[in-house]
Every structure is written in C-alpha cells, then in structure tokens.
Design an enzyme around this catalytic site. Structure first.
Site, PDB file in Angstrom:
ATOM      1  N   PRO A  21       0.846  -1.197   0.000  1.00  0.00           N
ATOM      2  CG  PRO A  21       0.332  -0.722   2.250  1.00  0.00           C
ATOM      3  CD  PRO A  21       1.158  -1.653   1.369  1.00  0.00           C
ATOM      4  CB  ALA A  33      -3.190   2.976   4.369  1.00  0.00           C
ATOM      5  CG  ASN A  34      -5.452   2.119  -1.328  1.00  0.00           C
ATOM      6  OD1 ASN A  34      -5.902   3.166  -0.877  1.00  0.00           O
ATOM      7  ND2 ASN A  34      -5.523   1.792  -2.595  1.00  0.00           N
ATOM      8  NE  ARG A  35     -10.090  -3.445   3.962  1.00  0.00           N
ATOM      9  CZ  ARG A  35     -10.122  -3.444   5.295  1.00  0.00           C
ATOM     10  NH1 ARG A  35      -9.117  -3.968   5.974  1.00  0.00           N
ATOM     11  NH2 ARG A  35     -11.144  -2.935   5.924  1.00  0.00           N
ATOM     12  CB  SER A  36      -2.125  -3.546  -0.498  1.00  0.00           C
ATOM     13  OG  SER A  36      -1.122  -4.296  -1.147  1.00  0.00           O
TER      14      SER A  36
END
Ligand code: CTP
Ligand code: CA
Length: 225
Positions: A21, A33-36
């Site tokens: 992310p 943030a992004n989910r990754s």
C-alpha cells in the site's frame, strides 16, 4: 566455490515491481492507506529474480520479509513511490502491483491534530500522481512491457478494459476482491489477464503460482512469442 552462471528466461533484464500500500500522512501519527498485504507484488519480484532478472522492488509499508536477491526500495507515500520508480528506471518490464492511495491530505499537519469538542478537522484531499499512467504514457523511458493491476469489486472485466485504455499499459491483471479468493491479504488469487489480444481467465492459484505464470508469460511477450 562453485560459480553458478545466471540462467532463466529473464537473464540480463531489469524488472521493476511496485508492491504494497502507500501511506499518506494526515499528521505525524495518522495516515490514509489502502488495503494491501503486498503478497502478490512481492511474489512477482521473487519469481522474476528466480527467472534470472535483476529486480528492483519498490514497496510501501508491508509486513513481509524482503525477497532474496532483489534490490529493495522502501517508501511510504505515492509521491515517494513515483520518485523511487523514476530513479530505478530504465527497465525492460515494469509491473505496478502496488495499491496506491488515490488521494493524500493537502493540508497535513506538522503537529498531531487534537480533538476539539464538536469541531472536526478540516481535511482537504488532493489527488496523488498515477504512477502507472505517468510511466506508461511516457515516450522515453517507458518499459517495453508495462503491466498494471486492477482490484475490483464489480464488473471486473469491463473496469479492467477501461483501465487498460486509460493507463496506456500493455496488460492489466484484474481480480475480483469481493469473492472468496483474491480476498485482500489471502494467499490465493483468481485473475483475468486483459490486453489488446483479449481476456484470459486463469484458475484460482496461489499468489506464488500466479507470479510464476505471469513472469513466464512476460518472458514470452518480451521475446515477441
Ligand atoms: N496506480 C498507480 N498510481 C496510482 C493509482 C493506481 O500506479 N495513483 C496503479 C496501480 O498500481 C494498478 C493500477 O494503477 O496497477 C490500477 O489501480 P486502481 O486503483 O485499480 O486504478 P485507479 O485508476 O486508481 O481507479 P479506481 O481506484 O478508481 O478503481
Ligand atoms: Ca485507485
């Protein structure tokens, strides 16, 4: 000591991979943030190294070991990721697997924001650079094979086709993150390869197998097979 001559379909090639992310600061202690998990991107870096490539892995914050035999560049934000990608180029293959945050806070605080009875922070968002589109639309220094990802929750193929055109890349690896496999953070993935030559759906595979098959395919594409 035995000297092992490098071997594999990607010997002599530089492969650049983005993974994980990005974190976009709100203030010194908070971020967007992004989910990754970074699992798919890291697996691709590992597979490319195993295929003999020199690999640069530009990664946002992840909880994964560094793949061996890979040059790691750790970044936090999208802008840092773009800078690191530009420094790492040129490459024969660019694989943009990172889940880049689309927006950052334009008025991020130098000090921790304090709760203020009834008053909410006045956060202003601004768009981050699109790393994949920026690189793919370049005339000079564009990796001859530029690959994007698309994690979708609906109309997967349609969205992937639109992204292929909009981003100017050679291939989109699309997956449906609303179904059981390919679920964010999981170990398996069901992907569709979307390119000018059509759509190819792979069976559900481990992220390691997806990475190996993708690297094999990219080796063939590079040879013009
Ligand atoms: N990407 C990128 N930089 C960004 C946003 C996305 O490099 N700022 C890349 C991702 O790494 C991925 C591809 O673009 O390879 C598609 O990302 P995605 O988030 O699915 O596409 P967006 O264009 O941001 O569309 P949306 O989030 O609205 O679906
Ligand atoms: Ca996005």
């Amino acid at each position: 000591e035995a000297y092992l001559a490098p071997s594999g379909p990607l010997v002599g090639k530089h492969v650049l991979v983005t993974s994980g992310p990005t974190h976009e600061p709100i203030d010194p202690v908070r971020y967007i943030a992004n989910r990754s998990s970074g699992k798919q991107g890291h697996a691709i870096a590992r597979a490319a190294a195993a295929a003999g490539a020199r690999v640069t892995l530009v990664s946002g914050p992840v909880d994964l070991p560094d793949p061996t035999g890979v040059t790691m560049v750790r970044v936090e934000s999208a802008r840092e990721m773009l800078d690191a990608v530009e420094k790492a180029l040129p490459a024969e293959i660019g694989i943009f697997a990172a889940a880049v945050a689309d927006w950052r806070v334009a008025n991020a605080g130098d000090q921790k924001l304090k709760k203020n009875a009834g008053a909410l922070p006045d956060l202003k968002l601004t768009e981050n650079p699109d790393i994949l589109a920026t690189i793919a639309h370049r005339n000079e220094g564009r990796p001859p094979l530029t690959i994007g990802f698309a994690a979708e929750t609906e109309n997967v193929i349609e969205h992937a086709k639109q992204k292929l055109a909009k981003k100017g890349c050679d291939l989109i690896v699309a997956n449906d993150v609303s179904i059981g496999t390919g679920v964010m953070g999981g170990d398996s993935n069901t992907v569709h390869l979307v390119s000018a030559s059509g759509v190819e759906t792979w069976p559900t595979l481990s992220k390691t197998e997806v990475a190996q098959r993708l690297v094999e395919r990219l080796g063939q594409m590079l040879k013009g097979a």
